[in-house]
Each structure stands twice: as C-alpha cells, then as structure tokens.
Write a protein that holds these residues in place. Structure first.
Motif, PDB file in Angstrom:
ATOM      1  N   THR A 260       0.831  -1.208   0.000  1.00 39.50           N
ATOM      2  CA  THR A 260       0.000   0.000   0.000  1.00 39.50           C
ATOM      3  C   THR A 260       0.863   1.256   0.000  1.00 39.50           C
ATOM      4  O   THR A 260       0.600   2.207  -0.729  1.00 39.50           O
TER       5      THR A 260
ATOM      6  N   GLN B 243      -7.213   0.549  -0.862  1.00 46.30           N
ATOM      7  CA  GLN B 243      -7.493  -0.753  -0.258  1.00 46.30           C
ATOM      8  C   GLN B 243      -8.798  -0.703   0.534  1.00 46.30           C
ATOM      9  O   GLN B 243      -9.600  -1.616   0.484  1.00 46.30           O
TER      10      GLN B 243
ATOM     11  N   ASP C  44      -5.504  -1.438  -5.213  1.00 45.50           N
ATOM     12  CA  ASP C  44      -4.948  -2.009  -3.985  1.00 45.50           C
ATOM     13  C   ASP C  44      -5.906  -3.064  -3.437  1.00 45.50           C
ATOM     14  O   ASP C  44      -6.941  -2.730  -2.865  1.00 45.50           O
ATOM     15  N   GLU C  45      -5.550  -4.313  -3.632  1.00 45.81           N
ATOM     16  CA  GLU C  45      -6.375  -5.459  -3.225  1.00 45.81           C
ATOM     17  C   GLU C  45      -7.837  -5.267  -3.614  1.00 45.81           C
ATOM     18  O   GLU C  45      -8.727  -5.275  -2.765  1.00 45.81           O
TER      19      GLU C  45
HETATM   20 MG   LIG Z   1      -2.118  -2.703   1.984  1.00 44.73          MG
END
Ligand SMILES: [Mg+2]
Ligand SMILES: Nc1ncnc2c1ncn2[C@@H]1O[C@H](COP(=O)(O)OP(=O)(O)OP(=O)(O)O)[C@@H](O)[C@H]1O
Lengths: 247, 373
Positions: free
Chosen positions: A44, A84, A160-161
């Motif tokens: 991140t 995220q 992010d994810e």
């Molecule tokens: Mg992260």
C-alpha cells in the motif's frame, strides 16, 4: 518500449520502520503487474507514493513521465487509484458517487453520459444506480469504486487489493472488466492477496519487509523455484528470506 | 481553482447534511436552545418581585388590573401608596417597581383610545429590572386581552400600554447587552463545530484517500465544504437573531443589510477556522476537542460579551485581538442597541474579512501538507 512507471531507490520510512526499502521497479505500458507479499510488506505504501498521495523519504518515481513529488497534479490527471479501504460515500447513491467523481475529473456532457452508461453496463451495475453505496454488497462496492476510478479514462490504474472479500463469481466479473481495460491499452498495477490472481498478471513482484525480492513473469518465477504454482514460490522465497535474516 | 470541482464538493456536502436529518435538526435547534439556556441563566431567574401600587383611578377596571398582578406568581404587592411612598420604598430597596394606574384609566380603556399604565422601575440591578419590566408588560397585556374578551374594551382598541420609567439606570443595559453578545458567541461555537468535523470525518471514513487521488485541489475542497456549512450557519444565525429579538425583546436599531454582511464575514472566518482545525486532525474526536477548545474558551472569555476585555491581563488582551467573536460582539451590540452604520463599524468588518482570508490560506496550506500517512 519505455517504462510508464519507473522507480529508483524508492524508500519510505515511518520513524524507525522502513516500510518501502530502495524499490527499483519498471513497468511497461499495457502491462498488468501484480504486487504480492505478506501483510505489512509495503504494498500500500508503494502505491500511495506512486499516486502522489505520500512523499517518499528517499529515491524517486516517475509515473506517465511525470515526477510524483514535483508534479502531483499532472500525475493525478493520468491515473486512477482504488484504495485498499472502500473510499466512496456510503450515504450517496451509485449515480451520485459517479457524478461526484466525474465532476472532480472534469468529465462533462455527452462524454460523461456515454462513459457512465458504458461502465454501468460493463459492471452490470445498471439496476443499482439509485442505491446508496452503504446498501451495496462487498463485490458491488468494489465495482463502484472501480467505476469511479475509470471515469476519466486514465492511462494507468492502481488497484490495492481490489477483490479482497469478494465472492468468486464477482471476482470473475471483476477480471473480465480488467481484461477489457487491458485490451483498451490501460496499464494496471495491482496488489493482491490471491495468488491465482497474481498468476493472471504479466509480471509479478514479490515484496517482503519493504524490499522487492523477486520480480518476473509467473512462469519464470515458478521455473526458477521449481514449483507447480505461485504459492510454492511465495512460501519458499519468504522462508528463505526469513532464514537469511535469522543468521 | 475550478468552479466545477468546488460545486461538486458543495453538492456532495449538502447531500450529506440533508441526509443526516438528526444532525441537521440538532444544528438548527442548537442556537435557540443555547440562547434560551444561557440567556435566562445569565439574567437570573426572577419571581416574587416586590411592587407597590398607586391606584389613582379606583374603578372596577383598575381594581381588576391590580388583582391580575396579585394573581401572578412573579409579583408580590407590598403595599399601596402615592408617588412619595413609592419613591421612598424604591430608595430603600423595599420594592422594585411602582405601578401607577392613572386617573381616568377606566374611561380610556372603555373608549378604546389607548390606555396606559406607568411603571416606575428601580434600575440599579439592570438585569433583574429588565426582566421584571418584561413580566409586568406581560401581566398588563394579559389583562388587556381578558378585558377585551369581556367586552370592557372595543375590539379594535390598541392594547393597554405599560410605560416603564426607569430610575438610576435609565436604559437597563445589561440584558440588552448580553443577548447580542451571546448570539455572537453561540454562532462562533456552532459555526466552528459545524465545519471542524468535516475533514476529520473523511479521514476516518477512508474517503479522503480516494478523493485525494483525483485532481481536486485543497482550495476547492476547503471552499466547497465551507459554502455548504455556511448555508447551515446562515439558518442558525437567523434562528438566533429571531429568538433574540422575539423572546428577549432586544431592540434592533441598525441596518439589516449591514447585519447580514457582518454575519457572513464572521461565519466565513469561523468556518474556515473549523476546517483549519479539522485539517490537522485525523479523527473526529480529536477535531471536536480542538474545535471546542479554540472556539468556546476564546468566545466566552475573550470576546468581551460579559467580561470586559480592558480589565484583563495584558497578555489576554493581546490574544483577544485575534478572536473574531470580539469584533462580531462589538458589531452586534452596536447594531442592536445604537443602530450605528458602516462609517463607525468598518474597522470591525475589515478585521473579520482579514481574519477569514488569512485562516482560509492557512487551512488550504495545512490541507496541502496533509499526506495520507
Ligand atoms: Mg495494503
Ligand atoms: N502512516 C503510517 N505510519 C506508520 N507506519 C505505517 C504507516 N503506514 C504504513 N505503516 C507501516 O508500514 C508497513 C507497510 O505497510 P503497508 O500498508 O504498505 O503494507 P501492505 O503491504 O499494504 O500490507 P497489507 O497487506 O496489510 O495491506 C507496515 O508495517 C505498516 O505498519
């Protein structure tokens, strides 16, 4: 082909902790690059520096030819970033969130209408456009967030994810969308906790304690480690790195 | 600065405000609640006000009015007598008000020409006397209505007038002074509160990171947010002013446009201040505490609304120069009580404008320096 994302010795420290440690990364236009690594590896933090949200302590990064520290606005014009953590307004509807982001990106008139309709169609979110974001399922939230980052046709997408906590069917939907975007020439840098997703990337970078300890195509990584799948590569490499540290 | 992006922020904030109906209702009820609470608390509660009656008329109508005073829990008739006795009783603080019902009162009432009752008031304790006069006016009004209903007064006749003549402190300043100042202080606290949570909330909810990844500039965010809450602040100001004028019957003698202008400048400044405070805080709790600390204390202590600034220590006096409420209090008092115009008040307005401008710049630069981590 010149790199569209390029970092040199990119480093970020938080007090005594080095979250990202001299990262050298080069990603080509049109590529989908997967960043994997255990919790706290610095994924991140890396994305935040590349999106000009966080200044590096050391080193430099250029995104779409622009320096992330010196030209943050120019960088932001060219990129889409999906954090995220879900970052849209829960009390606004799907449509209102999209309108808000379209305004921020300066997308107006017919272009905006066409693009919004196209995105809603592509993500199959059309029936939910008047639903408040807080009332959406996890997968739908992620799709909404993705749509909002695509409204200005960015050249580079940072995710992010993006599929964290999303059911398998929605994840497949999500990937259909990503492939569509890649066909349109977008570059994608994503982090993921799912190694089957990493497998779909052109190249994979493995981060551990802020350092990039492996970076290659999935096939090459597996060959090198003599492993059937990326999970084997992942676990084996990190064990080795940890053992090296012990000594 | 882009008009479109600023407007986008404004619209989004207005949606948040309108959809959170409980917070909105609270924000709108607050000024009235605080004004009533502090207004009465600061003016002390008064009942059993000692009065003396001089009934020159001695008719059915006048005796009825006396009975009305006897029946009110706010008054206690200590005796009857002429001007001389009333004067002596007031001098010795035996009574607070002398009620004089003039000869010919019943005739005036019946004819509908507009009868009047005289109130001789001890103005030494201006606060208490102002309230006492207010109550006495209430009693006379109630009597008016009742008498009219019974047919003792023509339906179109004006209500009976209670004319207060105050001895020793002829303008009964204190309450009239407190309420305009109180309005200023309440608006300072509320306006600061309204905006101080707004940026911290975005950090807390995780929406800030997403928004910061767009080309949105800090200027646009600060300005858009301020404008949205400014509308709430204006509504709050209107509520406070209406309550001040109607409930506390504070006279307004000044120019309404000038009042509006000052209020806008003041709200801009305080709201930018709230955003400035908010920009440095990553949680709402932190922003709330900072906001209260930096609006409540200076607002109450350093605005000069009850505590005279020139009797304070030099340090405090200097600090108070940077408190916008101080200038707003001065302006409101002047507008309410003296009705003076721009030629006298312009320095206050200039300060409020400069304050708003400086705090705006500080808020923007603080937000610029705020990175995600
Ligand atoms: Mg992260
Ligand atoms: N603002 C911050 N202040 C202090 N430390 C931080 C901050 N942000 C991140 N860190 C630390 O930096 C390290 C890397 O964090 P980062 O969030 O980049 O990891 P990640 O790879 O994204 O992990 P995850 O998979 O859990 O999301 C962690 O040890 C984290 O605690």
């Amino acid at each position: 082909m010149p790199a569209i994302i390029e970092t040199h010795g990119l480093t970020r420290r938080f007090g005594g902790l080095t979250a990202v440690d001299h990262l050298d990364l080069s990603i080509e236009a049109g590529e989908i690059f997967g960043l994997v690594g255990p919790d706290g590896a610095g994924k991140t933090t890396t994305l935040r520096m590349l999106t000009s949200l966080l200044d590096p302590t050391e080193g430099s990064a250029r995104v779409a030819g622009r320096d992330v520290v010196r030209e943050p606005q120019a960088v932001k014009d060219q990129i889409g970033y999906m954090a995220q953590r879900f970052g849209l307004y829960l009390d606004l509807t799907v449509q209102e969130n999209m309108d808000f982001y379209a305004d921020l990106f300066g997308i107006v008139g017919a272009e905006r209408k066409a693009l919004a309709a196209e995105l809603l169609h592509m993500t199959r979110m059309d029936p939910f456009r008047n639903r408040q974001a807080g009332q959406l399922s996890g997968g739908m939230k992620q799709k909404l967030a993705l749509m909002c980052t695509l409204l200005h046709r960015p050249r580079i997408l940072f995710l992010d994810e993006p599929t964290n906590g999303v059911d398998p069917v929605s994840r497949r939907d999500f990937w259909t969308i990503l492939y569509q975007l890649l066909k349109d020439g977008i570059t994608i840098l994503m982090t993921t906790a799912y190694l089957d997703e990493a497998e779909r990337c052109n190249r994979v970078g493995l981060m551990y304690k802020g350092r990039l300890i492996r970076c290659d195509t999935p096939a090459a990584l597996k060959r090198e480690a003599g492993s059937e799948d990326l999970e084997g590569v992942f676990v084996g490499t990190i064990r080795a790195a940890a053992a090296l540290e012990e000594r | 600065m882009s008009y479109r992006r600023t407007r986008a922020i404004l619209i989004k904030e207005l949606r948040h405000i309108l959809r959170d109906s409980r917070s909105l209702a609270l924000a709108l009820a607050m000024p009235a609640m605080m004004l009533l609470l502090y207004g009465y608390a600061l003016s002390l509660d008064v009942d059993h006000i000692p009065v003396m009656v001089y009934d020159q008329d001695g008719t059915d109508a006048s005796r009825n009015l006396v009975r009305q005073f006897q029946g009110s829990r706010f008054f206690e008739i200590r005796g009857f007598g002429g001007y001389g006795e009333i004067r002596r009783a007031i001098d010795r603080s035996k009574i607070l008000i002398g009620i004089v019902i003039p000869r010919g009162f019943s005739g005036e009432v019946a004819s509908g020409r507009g009868a009047a009752v005289q109130l001789l008031v001890d103005g030494t304790d201006s606060n208490t006397s102002a309230i006492a006069v207010g109550y006495a006016e209430g009693v006379v009004q109630a009597y008016s209505a009742e008498w009219r209903a019974r047919g003792g007064m023509p339906p179109a006749a004006p209500a009976i007038d209670a004319r207060a003549r105050v001895w020793y402190n002829s303008s009964l300043q204190s309450r009239n002074y407190i309420v305009p100042g109180l309005i200023a202080v309440i608006l300072m606290i509320l306006a600061g509160q309204l905006t101080s949570l707004t940026i911290a909330r975005e950090w807390e909810m995780g929406t800030m990171e997403q928004v910061l990844s767009t080309p949105l500039r800090p200027t646009e965010m600060v300005f858009g947010k301020m404008l949205a809450y400014f509308l709430v602040g204006l509504a709050d100001s209107a509520v406070a002013l209406v309550v001040g004028v109607s409930v506390f019957s504070v006279p307004f003698r000044g120019n309404v446009l000038l009042l509006a202008l000052t209020t806008c400048l003041f709200l801009f400044g305080v709201m930018f201040w709230g955003i400035f405070v908010s920009a440095g805080a990553k949680t709402q709790a932190e922003a709330f505490q900072l906001g209260i600390l930096t609006t409540f204390l200076p607002g109450f202590l350093m605005s000069g609304f009850v505590f005279a600034i020139d009797t304070m220590p030099k340090v405090i006096q200097v600090i108070s120069l940077a408190v916008p409420a101080r200038y707003f209090v001065t302006t409101l008092k002047a507008l309410f009580l003296k009705g003076v115009g721009l030629h006298v008040l312009w320095p206050q307005l200039v300060f409020l404008a400069v304050f708003a401008g400086l705090v705006f710049l500080r808020a923007v630069s603080k937000l610029k320096r705020q990175k995600v981590a």
